[in-house]
Design a protein around this motif. Structure first.
Motif, PDB file in Angstrom:
ATOM      1  N   ARG A  93      65.229  83.129  54.924  1.00  0.00           N
ATOM      2  CA  ARG A  93      64.705  84.201  55.914  1.00  0.00           C
ATOM      3  C   ARG A  93      64.762  85.663  55.181  1.00  0.00           C
ATOM      4  O   ARG A  93      65.692  85.785  54.110  1.00  0.00           O
ATOM      5  CB  ARG A  93      65.182  84.131  57.298  1.00  0.00           C
ATOM      6  CG  ARG A  93      66.429  84.464  57.248  1.00  0.00           C
ATOM      7  CD  ARG A  93      67.024  84.346  58.694  1.00  0.00           C
ATOM      8  NE  ARG A  93      68.585  84.584  58.617  1.00  0.00           N
ATOM      9  CZ  ARG A  93      69.030  84.680  60.102  1.00  0.00           C
ATOM     10  NH1 ARG A  93      68.564  84.306  61.002  1.00  0.00           N
ATOM     11  NH2 ARG A  93      70.504  85.141  60.039  1.00  0.00           N
ATOM     12  N   ARG A 136      74.712  74.000  63.913  1.00  0.00           N
ATOM     13  CA  ARG A 136      74.051  75.210  63.363  1.00  0.00           C
ATOM     14  C   ARG A 136      73.656  75.767  64.826  1.00  0.00           C
ATOM     15  O   ARG A 136      72.863  76.506  64.382  1.00  0.00           O
ATOM     16  CB  ARG A 136      73.285  75.190  62.189  1.00  0.00           C
ATOM     17  CG  ARG A 136      73.741  74.857  61.019  1.00  0.00           C
ATOM     18  CD  ARG A 136      72.748  74.598  59.876  1.00  0.00           C
ATOM     19  NE  ARG A 136      73.334  74.372  58.693  1.00  0.00           N
ATOM     20  CZ  ARG A 136      72.871  73.472  57.356  1.00  0.00           C
ATOM     21  NH1 ARG A 136      72.130  72.836  57.971  1.00  0.00           N
ATOM     22  NH2 ARG A 136      73.658  73.454  56.690  1.00  0.00           N
ATOM     23  N   THR A 137      74.056  75.509  65.960  1.00  0.00           N
ATOM     24  CA  THR A 137      73.497  75.967  66.922  1.00  0.00           C
ATOM     25  C   THR A 137      74.700  76.503  67.918  1.00  0.00           C
ATOM     26  O   THR A 137      75.531  75.838  68.039  1.00  0.00           O
ATOM     27  CB  THR A 137      72.874  74.929  67.857  1.00  0.00           C
ATOM     28  OG1 THR A 137      71.706  74.325  67.084  1.00  0.00           O
ATOM     29  CG2 THR A 137      72.181  75.636  69.328  1.00  0.00           C
ATOM     30  N   VAL A 213      67.858  71.915  60.409  1.00  0.00           N
ATOM     31  CA  VAL A 213      68.082  73.058  61.097  1.00  0.00           C
ATOM     32  C   VAL A 213      68.896  74.189  60.220  1.00  0.00           C
ATOM     33  O   VAL A 213      69.968  73.706  59.765  1.00  0.00           O
ATOM     34  CB  VAL A 213      68.803  73.072  62.328  1.00  0.00           C
ATOM     35  CG1 VAL A 213      69.086  74.183  63.137  1.00  0.00           C
ATOM     36  CG2 VAL A 213      67.890  72.080  63.462  1.00  0.00           C
ATOM     37  N   ASN A 214      68.366  75.240  59.909  1.00  0.00           N
ATOM     38  CA  ASN A 214      69.046  76.208  59.127  1.00  0.00           C
ATOM     39  C   ASN A 214      69.789  77.234  59.882  1.00  0.00           C
ATOM     40  O   ASN A 214      69.799  77.148  61.116  1.00  0.00           O
ATOM     41  CB  ASN A 214      67.941  77.207  58.334  1.00  0.00           C
ATOM     42  CG  ASN A 214      68.551  77.131  57.073  1.00  0.00           C
ATOM     43  OD1 ASN A 214      69.568  77.771  56.568  1.00  0.00           O
ATOM     44  ND2 ASN A 214      67.639  77.500  55.943  1.00  0.00           N
ATOM     45  N   TRP A 217      69.114  79.684  63.167  1.00  0.00           N
ATOM     46  CA  TRP A 217      67.895  79.514  63.664  1.00  0.00           C
ATOM     47  C   TRP A 217      67.486  80.145  65.379  1.00  0.00           C
ATOM     48  O   TRP A 217      66.466  80.187  65.492  1.00  0.00           O
ATOM     49  CB  TRP A 217      67.651  77.967  63.740  1.00  0.00           C
ATOM     50  CG  TRP A 217      68.106  77.157  64.582  1.00  0.00           C
ATOM     51  CD1 TRP A 217      69.438  76.682  64.571  1.00  0.00           C
ATOM     52  CD2 TRP A 217      67.375  76.644  65.828  1.00  0.00           C
ATOM     53  NE1 TRP A 217      69.619  76.009  65.748  1.00  0.00           N
ATOM     54  CE2 TRP A 217      68.393  76.272  66.546  1.00  0.00           C
ATOM     55  CE3 TRP A 217      66.206  76.904  66.380  1.00  0.00           C
ATOM     56  CZ2 TRP A 217      68.246  75.325  67.892  1.00  0.00           C
ATOM     57  CZ3 TRP A 217      66.148  75.978  67.618  1.00  0.00           C
ATOM     58  CH2 TRP A 217      67.061  75.697  68.467  1.00  0.00           C
ATOM     59  N   PRO A 235      59.726  78.505  64.973  1.00  0.00           N
ATOM     60  CA  PRO A 235      60.383  79.060  63.724  1.00  0.00           C
ATOM     61  C   PRO A 235      59.209  78.961  62.497  1.00  0.00           C
ATOM     62  O   PRO A 235      58.140  78.094  62.736  1.00  0.00           O
ATOM     63  CB  PRO A 235      61.370  78.131  63.505  1.00  0.00           C
ATOM     64  CG  PRO A 235      61.084  76.798  63.971  1.00  0.00           C
ATOM     65  CD  PRO A 235      60.394  77.154  65.217  1.00  0.00           C
ATOM     66  N   ASP A 238      60.122  75.609  56.944  1.00  0.00           N
ATOM     67  CA  ASP A 238      60.365  75.423  55.474  1.00  0.00           C
ATOM     68  C   ASP A 238      60.113  74.079  54.943  1.00  0.00           C
ATOM     69  O   ASP A 238      60.769  73.055  55.761  1.00  0.00           O
ATOM     70  CB  ASP A 238      62.080  75.900  55.288  1.00  0.00           C
ATOM     71  CG  ASP A 238      62.390  77.240  55.422  1.00  0.00           C
ATOM     72  OD1 ASP A 238      61.642  78.131  55.388  1.00  0.00           O
ATOM     73  OD2 ASP A 238      63.544  77.704  55.710  1.00  0.00           O
ATOM     74  N   SER A 335      63.758  83.037  62.259  1.00  0.00           N
ATOM     75  CA  SER A 335      64.061  81.541  62.582  1.00  0.00           C
ATOM     76  C   SER A 335      63.564  80.544  61.646  1.00  0.00           C
ATOM     77  O   SER A 335      62.214  80.607  61.356  1.00  0.00           O
ATOM     78  CB  SER A 335      63.540  81.124  64.015  1.00  0.00           C
ATOM     79  OG  SER A 335      64.019  79.957  64.209  1.00  0.00           O
ATOM     80  N   ARG A 336      64.354  79.724  60.983  1.00  0.00           N
ATOM     81  CA  ARG A 336      63.817  78.690  59.972  1.00  0.00           C
ATOM     82  C   ARG A 336      64.483  77.031  60.402  1.00  0.00           C
ATOM     83  O   ARG A 336      65.650  77.236  60.493  1.00  0.00           O
ATOM     84  CB  ARG A 336      64.409  79.253  58.617  1.00  0.00           C
ATOM     85  CG  ARG A 336      63.893  80.772  57.997  1.00  0.00           C
ATOM     86  CD  ARG A 336      62.328  80.556  57.893  1.00  0.00           C
ATOM     87  NE  ARG A 336      61.934  81.852  57.333  1.00  0.00           N
ATOM     88  CZ  ARG A 336      61.202  81.969  56.187  1.00  0.00           C
ATOM     89  NH1 ARG A 336      60.999  80.940  55.554  1.00  0.00           N
ATOM     90  NH2 ARG A 336      60.898  83.284  55.816  1.00  0.00           N
ATOM     91  N   ILE A 337      63.629  76.419  60.160  1.00  0.00           N
ATOM     92  CA  ILE A 337      64.004  75.189  60.466  1.00  0.00           C
ATOM     93  C   ILE A 337      63.143  74.338  59.271  1.00  0.00           C
ATOM     94  O   ILE A 337      61.990  74.341  58.872  1.00  0.00           O
ATOM     95  CB  ILE A 337      63.743  74.352  61.718  1.00  0.00           C
ATOM     96  CG1 ILE A 337      64.439  75.110  62.726  1.00  0.00           C
ATOM     97  CG2 ILE A 337      63.565  72.999  61.618  1.00  0.00           C
ATOM     98  CD1 ILE A 337      64.109  74.440  64.366  1.00  0.00           C
TER      99      ILE A 337
END
Length: 584
Positions: A93, A136-137, A213-214, A217, A235, A238, A335-337
Motif C-alpha cells: 500500500r 493480522r486482524t 491477509v496483509n 488490512w 480491499p 494483491d 487495505s490489502r489482501i
C-alpha cells in the motif's frame, strides 16, 4: 559547586539530549520512509511465533492432503505445502497509509464475522488464509470465524482443521469458531448465505479460501464503514501468482465493472483533481468475492440471490442490488489482501437445462439444436443461467442488450418456483427498499455501460435463416462458416459505424475481401484502421462490401460467398441480434 561538578553535569545533560535527539531522528526516519510497517511486521512476527507452537500439528495436518492432479487446485500445491503458514509479506500500500491514524468504532460495536467457504482447496492454502487472517486482524474486532466445507473430496479436512484450530485457540479464547460441512455440493452462493445466517457480528467479511491477509488490512475498511452503515467496502486485491506464489502489488488505478454479457471486468479509475492515490473510491462492482458489509444491510438486501447456482454472477447481482437499493461500493487502497486468481475453475458444475433428462432422449431427438443444447459446457451453462436470472431481475428494458450478446440464454428454462430455496422475489425487494431503475446506475455509477457500444451500428450474432456466421478452428487455421445459432460459443460480431469494419466482439479479427482479385474471396484478417478491404455497408438486411459492391450470400446450406446484390434475396439477408443504427 566546583567547576569539575559543573562539567560533569553538562556532560550528562549533553548525553541525555543526544540520546533524545537520536530517538527523535529514528522516529522521523520511521515515519518519513514508511519503516513503521517493518516494525509492525516484526511485532506481528512475534504473534505468529505463538501460532507456531502448534507447528508440528499443522505440518501433520498439511501432510494429509490427498494426492490430486494439479488441475484440481489450479495453483502450485507442492510449493504451498512447503511455504510457512504465515510468511512475511511485502508492503504494497501507499506509504501515506502507514502514517494515518484511523478513526475506528469501539470494538463492542464493530464485531467482525468472517465467512470462508471452500470446495476442494489444498489444506496448506486454506490454513494460510485462516492463520494470516487471525494473526493480522486486531483481536478485539475479530468476533467469529465461520468455515463451510462445500462437499470437498477431502472428507476429513474440516474435522481435522476444527480439532487443530480448537487446540490452538484455547489460550486466545477468540475468535469463536464455527465449522460446517455440506454432505453434498450446494455451491458457493448457498454456502455464503448459510454462513451469513449463522453469523452474529456487526459486520460480515466474505473471504475466499486462497488468500493471504496483509498487515493493517482491517482498520481502513472499518473507518469507512463507521462513516456510512450502508456502504460495502473491498480491499485492493494483491495478486498471488498461481505457480510461484509470488505476492505482488495490486493496482489502485482499477475499479470493478461488468459488461452487457454480465461478465466482470477491471475498468480504469480516473483520478479527480487533487484526488490522492490512496483515497477510497467508488466502484460499480467488486471482484474476488472479498467484501465487508454490515450484517444488517446484507440481510436487508436478502443476501445473495438463492436462485443462482453454484458459482457465477453472485457478486455482480449483489453489486447491482447495492447501488440501486440505497447502498454504495468502495475500494479502499490502504487495505490489502492477497488473492490467487486461478486460470480456470477448480471444481465441477452441475448439468444444466435438464441435460440429464435430455440425454435419455437423445435417440429420439433428431434436431441438431436440441443436441447442441444438451452438450453445452456445464460451467458456461451454469454461468449463463445465473446471468439470465440477473438480467431478468435487474436490467429492466436493457435486458435486450444481454440477449443480443447471449442469444442462447433465451432457450434456458429458469423454473425458479421449483428451486428449494427461501422465497426471493426481486420485484418485492425493489418495492420494499424503494430501489432505483437500472438506468440510474448507467447514468450515475457505470457510464461505461452506455459508452460500450456508442461507436457501433449493430452487434451480436449474425443470422441467416437458422444459421449464424461463425469463426471456427484454431489459429492459424481459422475460417468463416455458418453454424447453429444455439451454441454458447457462437461468434459475436460488431459492425463499426465509422470504419464499416465487421469484427469479432474482441475487435481482433475482421471479415475482409481482396478487391483486386479476379474472384474476390472472403477472409479473416487482423483488424487494421483505414483498411479498405475491411469496409462493409449496411443495405437493409444485406451486407455489401464497399470495395467490390458484392453482397454476403448463403445460396446453399453452410455455403458462404460473395455475389451480386439482389433486392429481397433471402440468402443475402443477414440479421444482427441488435441493430443500433437505423438501416439504410
Amino acid at each position: 559547586m566546583s567547576g569539575r561538578l559543573h562539567r560533569r553535569l553538562r556532560c550528562c545533560l549533553l548525553g541525555v539530549l543526544t540520546v533524545l535527539a537520536m530517538q527523535l531522528l529514528i522516529v522521523v526516519l520511521v515515519v518519513r520512509f514508511g519503516l513503521i510497517d517493518e516494525l509492525i511486521s516484526h511485532r506481528l512476527l512475534l504473534q505468529q511465533q505463538q501460532l507456531s507452537l502448534h507447528q508440528l500439528e499443522w505440518r501433520e495436518f498439511i501432510t494429509h492432503t490427498p494426492d490430486q492432479p494439479h488441475a484440481l487446485y489450479q495453483y502450485n500445491r507442492q510449493l504451498s505445502d512447503n511455504l510457512a503458514a504465515v510468511r512475511l509479506l511485502p508492503t504494497t500500500r501507499h506509504h501515506s497509509c502507514n502514517r494515518r491514524r484511523y478513526r475506528l468504532p469501539q470494538a463492542s460495536r464493530a464485531k467482525l464475522s468472517v465467512v470462508i467457504c471452500f470446495h476442494n482447496e489444498a489444506r496448506s492454502m486454506l490454513l494460510r488464509t485462516i492463520l494470516t487472517l487471525i494473526s493480522r486482524t486486531p483481536e478485539e474486532y475479530l468476533h467469529e470465524l465461520i468455515v463451510i466445507d462445500d462437499g470437498s473430496e477431502d472428507a476429513g479436512l474440516l474435522a481435522s482443521l476444527e480439532r487443530h484450530m480448537t487446540a490452538a485457540n484455547v489460550q486466545r479464547g477468540r475468535p469463536t469458531l464455527i465449522f460446517r460441512r455440506n454432505l453434498s455440493r450446494k455451491g458457493l452462493i448457498w454456502s455464503r448465505n448459510e454462513g451469513a445466517r449463522l453469523a452474529s457480528g456487526h459486520y460480515l467479511l466474505f473471504l475466499d479460501s486462497h488468500c493471504e491477509v496483509n498487515d493493517g488490512w482491517l482498520e481502513p475498511l472499518l473507518e469507512r464503514l463507521a462513516l456510512n452503515s450502508r456502504l460495502a467496502v473491498s480491499p485492493v486485491l494483491d495478486p498471488i501468482e498461481p505457480e510461484t506464489l509470488s505476492y505482488m502489488a495490486g493496482n489502485e488505478l482499477l475499479k470493478g465493472g461488468f459488461d452487457w454479457s454480465l461478465h466482470f471486468h477491471w475498468l480504469p479509475r480516473v483520478l479527480a483533481e487533487k484526488e490522492a492515490l490512496a483515497q477510497p473510491y467508488a466502484s460499480p462492482a467488486f471482484a474476488g468475492g472479498i467484501l465487508v458489509i454490515s450484517r444488517e444491510s446484507f440481510h436487508k438486501l436478502h443476501g445473495f440471490n438463492p436462485h443462482l447456482e453454484i458459482w457465477g454472477g453472485e457478486s455482480i447481482e449483489l453489486a447491482i442490488k447495492l447501488w440501486l437499493c440505497g447502498g454504495q461500493i468502495e475500494i479502499v487502497p490502504c487495505s490489502r489482501i492477497g488473492h490467487i486468481f486461478r486460470p480456470a475453475h477448480a471444481f465441477e458444475f452441475p448439468l444444466q437445462f435438464g441435460q440429464e433428462q435430455k440425454q435419455k432422449q437423445e435417440k429420439e431427438l433428431e434436431l441438431e439444436q436440441e443436441l447442441e443444447r444438451v452438450q453445452l459446457d456445464s460451467a458456461q451453462a451454469t454461468y449463463l443461467r445465473n446471468s439470465k436470472i440477473i438480467a431478468e431481475s435487474w436490467l429492466d428494458e436493457y435486458k435486450y442488450l444481454f440477449y443480443a450478446l447471449k442469444p442462447s440464454a433465451r432457450q434456458i428454462p429458469l423454473n425458479l418456483r421449483t428451486v428449494s430455496q427461501p422465497s426471493y422475489d426481486p420485484a418485492q425487494i425493489k418495492a420494499e427498499l424503494n430501489c432505483r431503475p437500472f438506468d440510474w446506475l448507467m447514468r450515475h455509477v457505470s457510464p461505461e455501460l452506455r459508452l460500450q457500444h456508442a461507436n457501433l451500428s449493430a452487434l451480436g450474432t449474425l443470422r441467416n435463416a437458422d444459421r449464424c456466421l461463425h469463426v471456427a478452428g484454431t489459429e492459424p487455421q481459422l475460417q468463416l462458416q455458418l453454424a447453429s445459432c444455439h451454441g454458447l460459443q457462437v461468434t459475436q460480431w460488431h459492425l463499426h459505424q465509422e470504419s464499416g469494419q465487421l469484427s469479432t466482439s474482441e475487435q481482433r479479427l475482421c471479415v475482409a475481401v481482396d478487391a483486386a482479385a479476379k474472384q474476390p474471396q472472403l477472409s479473416l484478417e487482423p483488424c487494421r484502421a483505414g483498411q479498405g478491404g475491411q469496409q462493409w455497408l449496411r443495405r437493409n438486411t444485406q451486407l455489401q462490401h464497399a470495395g467490390t459492391h458484392l453482397c454476403l450470400d448463403n445460396p446453399l446450406k453452410d455455403q458462404l460467398l460473395l455475389s451480386h446484390c439482389r433486392p429481397h434475396a433471402v440468402s443475402q439477408s443477414f440479421q444482427f441480434a441488435l441493430e443500433i443504427q437505423a438501416q439504410s
